[in-house]
Design a protein around this motif. Structure first.
Motif, PDB file in Angstrom:
ATOM      1  N   ARG A 185      46.049  -1.549  32.715  1.00  0.00           N
ATOM      2  CA  ARG A 185      47.105  -1.344  31.728  1.00  0.00           C
ATOM      3  C   ARG A 185      47.767   0.010  31.957  1.00  0.00           C
ATOM      4  NH1 ARG A 185      47.508  -4.223  27.053  1.00  0.00           N
ATOM      5  NH2 ARG A 185      45.346  -4.932  27.316  1.00  0.00           N
ATOM      6  N   VAL A 186      49.061   0.084  31.755  1.00  0.00           N
ATOM      7  CA  VAL A 186      49.788   1.347  31.900  1.00  0.00           C
ATOM      8  C   VAL A 186      49.214   2.371  30.929  1.00  0.00           C
ATOM      9  CG1 VAL A 186      52.011   2.499  31.641  1.00  0.00           C
ATOM     10  CG2 VAL A 186      51.921   0.204  32.594  1.00  0.00           C
ATOM     11  N   PRO A 187      48.784   3.550  31.416  1.00  0.00           N
ATOM     12  CA  PRO A 187      48.281   4.575  30.500  1.00  0.00           C
ATOM     13  C   PRO A 187      49.383   5.004  29.527  1.00  0.00           C
ATOM     14  CG  PRO A 187      47.751   5.126  32.774  1.00  0.00           C
ATOM     15  CD  PRO A 187      48.711   3.984  32.817  1.00  0.00           C
ATOM     16  N   PRO A 188      49.057   5.168  28.237  1.00  0.00           N
ATOM     17  CA  PRO A 188      50.067   5.587  27.252  1.00  0.00           C
ATOM     18  C   PRO A 188      50.679   6.947  27.574  1.00  0.00           C
ATOM     19  CG  PRO A 188      48.082   4.780  26.159  1.00  0.00           C
ATOM     20  CD  PRO A 188      47.759   4.896  27.606  1.00  0.00           C
ATOM     21  N   ILE A 189      49.882   7.835  28.236  1.00  0.00           N
ATOM     22  CA  ILE A 189      50.381   9.146  28.636  1.00  0.00           C
ATOM     23  C   ILE A 189      50.106   9.306  30.131  1.00  0.00           C
ATOM     24  CG2 ILE A 189      50.302  11.635  28.193  1.00  0.00           C
ATOM     25  CD1 ILE A 189      48.866  11.002  25.539  1.00  0.00           C
ATOM     26  N   GLN A 190      51.117   9.628  30.896  1.00  0.00           N
ATOM     27  CA  GLN A 190      50.930   9.784  32.345  1.00  0.00           C
ATOM     28  C   GLN A 190      50.264  11.128  32.650  1.00  0.00           C
ATOM     29  OE1 GLN A 190      51.426   7.618  34.869  1.00  0.00           O
ATOM     30  NE2 GLN A 190      52.001   6.054  33.383  1.00  0.00           N
ATOM     31  N   SER A 191      49.284  11.096  33.541  1.00  0.00           N
ATOM     32  CA  SER A 191      48.548  12.312  33.912  1.00  0.00           C
ATOM     33  C   SER A 191      49.031  12.861  35.247  1.00  0.00           C
ATOM     34  CB  SER A 191      47.051  12.011  34.003  1.00  0.00           C
ATOM     35  OG  SER A 191      46.378  13.032  34.721  1.00  0.00           O
ATOM     36  N   GLU A 192      49.464  14.122  35.238  1.00  0.00           N
ATOM     37  CA  GLU A 192      49.882  14.781  36.481  1.00  0.00           C
ATOM     38  C   GLU A 192      48.689  15.022  37.402  1.00  0.00           C
ATOM     39  OE1 GLU A 192      53.005  15.255  37.420  1.00  0.00           O
ATOM     40  OE2 GLU A 192      53.549  14.238  35.558  1.00  0.00           O
ATOM     41  N   THR A 193      47.514  15.258  36.811  1.00  0.00           N
ATOM     42  CA  THR A 193      46.297  15.489  37.613  1.00  0.00           C
ATOM     43  C   THR A 193      45.930  14.245  38.401  1.00  0.00           C
ATOM     44  OG1 THR A 193      45.467  17.068  35.977  1.00  0.00           O
ATOM     45  CG2 THR A 193      43.865  16.160  37.516  1.00  0.00           C
ATOM     46  N   ILE A 194      45.943  13.092  37.736  1.00  0.00           N
ATOM     47  CA  ILE A 194      45.606  11.837  38.422  1.00  0.00           C
ATOM     48  C   ILE A 194      46.623  11.548  39.530  1.00  0.00           C
ATOM     49  CG2 ILE A 194      45.403   9.337  38.137  1.00  0.00           C
ATOM     50  CD1 ILE A 194      44.221   9.851  35.362  1.00  0.00           C
ATOM     51  N   LYS A 195      47.898  11.779  39.251  1.00  0.00           N
ATOM     52  CA  LYS A 195      48.928  11.584  40.281  1.00  0.00           C
ATOM     53  C   LYS A 195      48.660  12.471  41.491  1.00  0.00           C
ATOM     54  CE  LYS A 195      52.923  10.316  37.393  1.00  0.00           C
ATOM     55  NZ  LYS A 195      54.240  10.780  36.914  1.00  0.00           N
ATOM     56  N   ALA A 196      48.314  13.735  41.242  1.00  0.00           N
ATOM     57  CA  ALA A 196      48.066  14.682  42.332  1.00  0.00           C
ATOM     58  C   ALA A 196      46.847  14.277  43.149  1.00  0.00           C
ATOM     59  CB  ALA A 196      47.885  16.085  41.771  1.00  0.00           C
ATOM     60  N   ILE A 197      45.792  13.814  42.466  1.00  0.00           N
ATOM     61  CA  ILE A 197      44.575  13.385  43.170  1.00  0.00           C
ATOM     62  C   ILE A 197      44.884  12.171  44.049  1.00  0.00           C
ATOM     63  CG2 ILE A 197      42.315  12.296  42.830  1.00  0.00           C
ATOM     64  CD1 ILE A 197      41.930  14.214  40.443  1.00  0.00           C
ATOM     65  N   ARG A 198      45.593  11.198  43.488  1.00  0.00           N
ATOM     66  CA  ARG A 198      45.954  10.011  44.277  1.00  0.00           C
ATOM     67  C   ARG A 198      46.819  10.378  45.476  1.00  0.00           C
ATOM     68  NH1 ARG A 198      47.467   6.016  39.189  1.00  0.00           N
ATOM     69  NH2 ARG A 198      45.367   5.189  38.841  1.00  0.00           N
ATOM     70  N   ALA A 199      47.741  11.303  45.267  1.00  0.00           N
ATOM     71  CA  ALA A 199      48.620  11.727  46.367  1.00  0.00           C
ATOM     72  C   ALA A 199      47.807  12.395  47.472  1.00  0.00           C
ATOM     73  CB  ALA A 199      49.690  12.680  45.840  1.00  0.00           C
ATOM     74  N   THR A 235      38.632  18.552  38.078  1.00  0.00           N
ATOM     75  CA  THR A 235      39.714  19.095  38.902  1.00  0.00           C
ATOM     76  C   THR A 235      40.700  19.864  38.027  1.00  0.00           C
ATOM     77  OG1 THR A 235      39.476  17.252  40.463  1.00  0.00           O
ATOM     78  CG2 THR A 235      41.545  18.486  40.523  1.00  0.00           C
ATOM     79  N   LEU A 236      41.047  19.295  36.883  1.00  0.00           N
ATOM     80  CA  LEU A 236      41.931  19.962  35.927  1.00  0.00           C
ATOM     81  C   LEU A 236      41.332  21.284  35.454  1.00  0.00           C
ATOM     82  CD1 LEU A 236      44.320  20.030  33.863  1.00  0.00           C
ATOM     83  CD2 LEU A 236      42.865  18.643  32.346  1.00  0.00           C
ATOM     84  N   LEU A 237      40.061  21.281  35.096  1.00  0.00           N
ATOM     85  CA  LEU A 237      39.388  22.480  34.590  1.00  0.00           C
ATOM     86  C   LEU A 237      39.282  23.561  35.659  1.00  0.00           C
ATOM     87  CD1 LEU A 237      36.755  20.614  32.493  1.00  0.00           C
ATOM     88  CD2 LEU A 237      37.937  22.600  31.621  1.00  0.00           C
ATOM     89  N   GLN A 238      38.951  23.151  36.871  1.00  0.00           N
ATOM     90  CA  GLN A 238      38.818  24.131  37.955  1.00  0.00           C
ATOM     91  C   GLN A 238      40.155  24.798  38.257  1.00  0.00           C
ATOM     92  OE1 GLN A 238      37.173  21.397  40.746  1.00  0.00           O
ATOM     93  NE2 GLN A 238      35.084  21.601  39.994  1.00  0.00           N
ATOM     94  N   LYS A 239      41.231  24.029  38.236  1.00  0.00           N
ATOM     95  CA  LYS A 239      42.572  24.608  38.455  1.00  0.00           C
ATOM     96  C   LYS A 239      42.930  25.578  37.338  1.00  0.00           C
ATOM     97  CE  LYS A 239      44.769  20.959  41.220  1.00  0.00           C
ATOM     98  NZ  LYS A 239      45.818  19.916  41.223  1.00  0.00           N
ATOM     99  N   ASP A 240      42.614  25.199  36.105  1.00  0.00           N
ATOM    100  CA  ASP A 240      42.902  26.056  34.952  1.00  0.00           C
ATOM    101  C   ASP A 240      42.093  27.352  35.033  1.00  0.00           C
ATOM    102  OD1 ASP A 240      44.205  26.182  32.184  1.00  0.00           O
ATOM    103  OD2 ASP A 240      42.110  26.514  31.682  1.00  0.00           O
ATOM    104  N   TYR A 241      40.829  27.218  35.418  1.00  0.00           N
ATOM    105  CA  TYR A 241      39.932  28.378  35.587  1.00  0.00           C
ATOM    106  C   TYR A 241      40.510  29.344  36.628  1.00  0.00           C
ATOM    107  CZ  TYR A 241      35.530  30.732  37.036  1.00  0.00           C
ATOM    108  OH  TYR A 241      34.562  31.643  37.365  1.00  0.00           O
ATOM    109  N   LEU A 242      41.015  28.757  37.716  1.00  0.00           N
ATOM    110  CA  LEU A 242      41.608  29.534  38.798  1.00  0.00           C
ATOM    111  C   LEU A 242      42.844  30.298  38.311  1.00  0.00           C
ATOM    112  CD1 LEU A 242      40.971  29.709  41.901  1.00  0.00           C
ATOM    113  CD2 LEU A 242      42.776  28.040  42.235  1.00  0.00           C
ATOM    114  N   GLU A 243      43.713  29.613  37.578  1.00  0.00           N
ATOM    115  CA  GLU A 243      44.958  30.231  37.098  1.00  0.00           C
ATOM    116  C   GLU A 243      44.683  31.361  36.110  1.00  0.00           C
ATOM    117  OE1 GLU A 243      47.324  27.072  35.536  1.00  0.00           O
ATOM    118  OE2 GLU A 243      47.489  26.051  37.481  1.00  0.00           O
ATOM    119  N   ILE A 244      43.759  31.127  35.178  1.00  0.00           N
ATOM    120  CA  ILE A 244      43.445  32.155  34.176  1.00  0.00           C
ATOM    121  C   ILE A 244      42.807  33.371  34.844  1.00  0.00           C
ATOM    122  CG2 ILE A 244      41.973  32.693  32.178  1.00  0.00           C
ATOM    123  CD1 ILE A 244      42.476  29.825  31.212  1.00  0.00           C
TER     124      ILE A 244
END
Length: 634
Positions: A134-148, A272-281
């Protein structure tokens, strides 16, 4: 036998067990699976695949040989021709490493077709294995990046999987004196940097690999322990996506690890999302961090997702099964079947033995179990939390009171888990007219929520029903406002209008929550509500203890004191951890009852208290090890 000889033997067996018309091209170990490449995958029914797997005692996957796969662009056109337009297809994603094509649509039932006929037609036409979702109600940029990343690096990923597969199924010399030993490299008698090191004569496995973001001098696991060698490491298992359990994993690849990381699919995406956020902060605050974005990408390529309940070989003598832990989306209890049935160990990670709005309670049933390693965050005698209903009522009472006096409410949250639970409570309170003010979401909360909606099968039955059958997705409520920039944050702070602000990080160790605190703390109209555990040494813990002034580093690098005049409220019942009563109930309900129980992930007094209480009440062998302790369990 060499791996090549094993593969040749397995190929001959599979040929005998396959339909006569099967055109087998190649057989390879890829990660924990035996992959059979064929020119006509449609001749293999599910029953045939199950029978082959049972006969050869391996997880197998039948895939179309790359030579017969229709090119993605052409395959996409054919899918759209075969599937009725009413299905509402919105996205078609090809995954070359698995030979799957994910078809996201508003009505997946029409993609499947009556008795699966549409799926069969797709498979026959394009040879890719269709996976309708089913189409996710909210699109995730993290999932798109991982798939790419996985698509772009598909050849590299396949090579990684084949290398891992050959290591898993390597020949080992069986020893009569087969021992099992666990070393505690972090998270023993403390909360933070969880890391267990499991050793047998032929296998070395790391279970969790976290960082303690609250304490710079004790931030990382004890990788200098004499028994640990990154070169000898066979596998890494991650129980869930919180930094104290997954924050250092990319660092392993920076320092030479080249093996698999096992976890659930939601855990892969969230960590992956958390690690990127940790890196940025860390970069913004000028702190040292032991890896970079390339290492996070390398980690993604080496991650092998496992569904709950699926038993997977991770070494020649260890099988892993992940079970729901009830803590956050995708959190897992790791059950290890060691030494070809010789011994069984379960490590809970963090658990919640209670249904929540989001998740089902932690699993208690295992096939076999000799040793249980369990968290002790709230293991102390007095650690009895309010019920979820009491916590929700108190939250809404405080919110209503502060909004009525035109104040702002800061709720520091963990972006994964607590934020989504609170969103559900606040959305209901708003609909009931308990308060009338916007709820701002700052930090990674919106993206983490998007990942939650992408995995409905991991949510509670009640939540799935609400989102997908009643068409009432609370995450999309008008009350929620996403904060997308520093300018928007400044506007919220400067506004005279009352507001509720959910912001990361949950312990005020960095991120937007600290920025809000600096500006809201002096005004007694405002309030801060703590809804999660505050580790020793964090700013959150200091404010809880009544500090009336807090040191804050300004934009020019200087330190100044900020008065804390706002109302400070702590509401315990929202924790994703089990309290003392639930932990004791969990130990009582675990089946089969383990011979030995080891307490970790808790302050020293709580681990010791929980250990002693379980020993006395259940007559079990218990331990509350310290960091760097090693324990032979077999």
């Amino acid at each position: 036998m060499t791996v090549e000889e094993v593969l040749e033997e397995l190929k001959n067996k599979i040929i005998k067990l396959s339909p006569k018309e099967a055109k087998i091209v190649d057989v390879q170990f890829e990660g924990p699976e035996l992959v059979v490449y064929v020119k006509n995958p449609e001749v293999y029914s599910n029953e045939i695949v199950r029978n082959i797997a049972k006969e050869i005692r391996k997880r197998i996957s039948i895939r179309a040989d790359p030579s017969v796969l229709i090119e993605p662009e052409e395959a996409k056109k054919m899918i759209l021709e075969i599937v009725p337009e009413d299905a509402g297809i919105e996205n078609i994603i090809f995954e070359p490493t698995t030979g799957e094509v994910i078809i996201e649509s508003k009505k997946p039932g029409l993609v499947i077709g009556k008795e699966g006929k549409t799926l069969e037609a797709i498979k026959k036409a394009i040879k890719w294995a269709p996976k309708p979702v089913r189409v996710p109600p909210i699109q995730s940029e993290t999932i798109k990046a991982i798939r790419a990343t996985l698509f772009r690096e598909r050849d590299d990923v396949k090579e990684i999987l084949r290398r891992i597969g050959r290591k898993i199924f390597r020949e080992v010399i069986k020893k009569d004196d087969y021992w099992i030993r666990v070393s505690f490299l972090g998270g023993a008698r403390e909360v933070g940097r969880s890391c267990l090191y499991l050793q047998t004569p032929d296998t070395k496995v790391l279970i969790d690999c976290g960082v303690n973001i609250a304490c710079e001098d004790k931030a990382y696991p004890y990788f200098d322990a004499p028994e640990f060698s990154i070169e000898d490491l066979d596998a890494v298992i991650i129980t869930h996506a919180h930094l104290d359990h997954c924050g250092f994993v990319p660092g392993l690849f920076r320092y030479g690890y080249d093996g698999p990381v096992y976890c659930t699919r939601p855990t892969r995406d969230l960590m992956t999302l958390l690690q990127k956020d940790y890196l940025e902060i860390a970069k913004k605050e000028g702190k040292f961090i032991p890896y970079d974005s390339k290492d996070i990408k390398t980690c993604v390529k080496h991650t092998i997702p496992i569904d709950y309940g699926v038993t997977t070989d991770i070494s020649p003598t260890i099988k892993l099964t992940l079970h729901n832990a009830g803590h956050v989306l995708g959190s897992a209890i790791a059950h290890l079947h060691i030494g070809d049935g010789l011994y069984n160990l379960a490590y809970t990670g963090d658990i919640k033995y209670e249904s929540s709005r989001l998740l089902e309670p932690a699993v208690t049933q295992f096939p076999r179990l000799e040793t249980l390693i369990i968290e002790s965050t709230y293991g102390g005698f007095d650690d009895v939390l309010p019920t979820r209903d009491e916590a929700e009522q108190k939250l809404l009472e405080v919110v209503s009171k502060v909004i009525d006096r035109r104040g702002k409410i800061l709720i520091p949250v963990f972006g994964v888990g607590r934020a989504q639970e609170l969103m559900l409570v606040l959305e209901e309170g708003y609909n009931q007219g308990i308060f009338n003010a916007p709820v701002y979401l700052d930090g990674m909360i919106w993206e983490a929520t998007a990942i939650h909606t992408a995995y409905p099968e991991y949510l509670s039955k009640e939540m799935r029903q609400k989102i997908f059958h009643e068409g009432d997705n609370p995450f999309l409520s008008e009350v929620f406002k996403r904060v997308g920039s520093a300018k928007e944050r400044r506007n919220i702070i400067d506004s005279d209008e009352p507001a509720i602000i959910l912001a990361t990080s949950g312990m005020l160790t960095g991120g937007p929550s600290v920025e809000y605190l600096k500006n809201l703390a002096p005004d007694e109209k405002n309030a801060i509500i703590f809804v999660g555990y505050q580790s020793e040494g964090t700013l959150g813990r200091k404010i809880q203890r009544g500090w009336k002034e807090i040191p804050i580093i300004t934009s020019n690098g200087k330190t100044k004191s900020i008065p804390v005049n706002l109302e400070v409220v702590t509401i315990e019942g929202f924790s994703g951890h089990s309290d003392r009563k639930q932990l004791m109930r969990y130990v009582r309900k675990v089946k089969p009852s383990p011979e030995r129980i080891i307490m970790v992930h808790g302050e020293e007094s709580k681990c010791l208290d929980f250990s002693e209480s379980v020993r006395r009440l259940f007559k079990k062998e218990t331990y509350a090890p310290r960091n760097l302790d090693s324990l032979r369990i077999k």
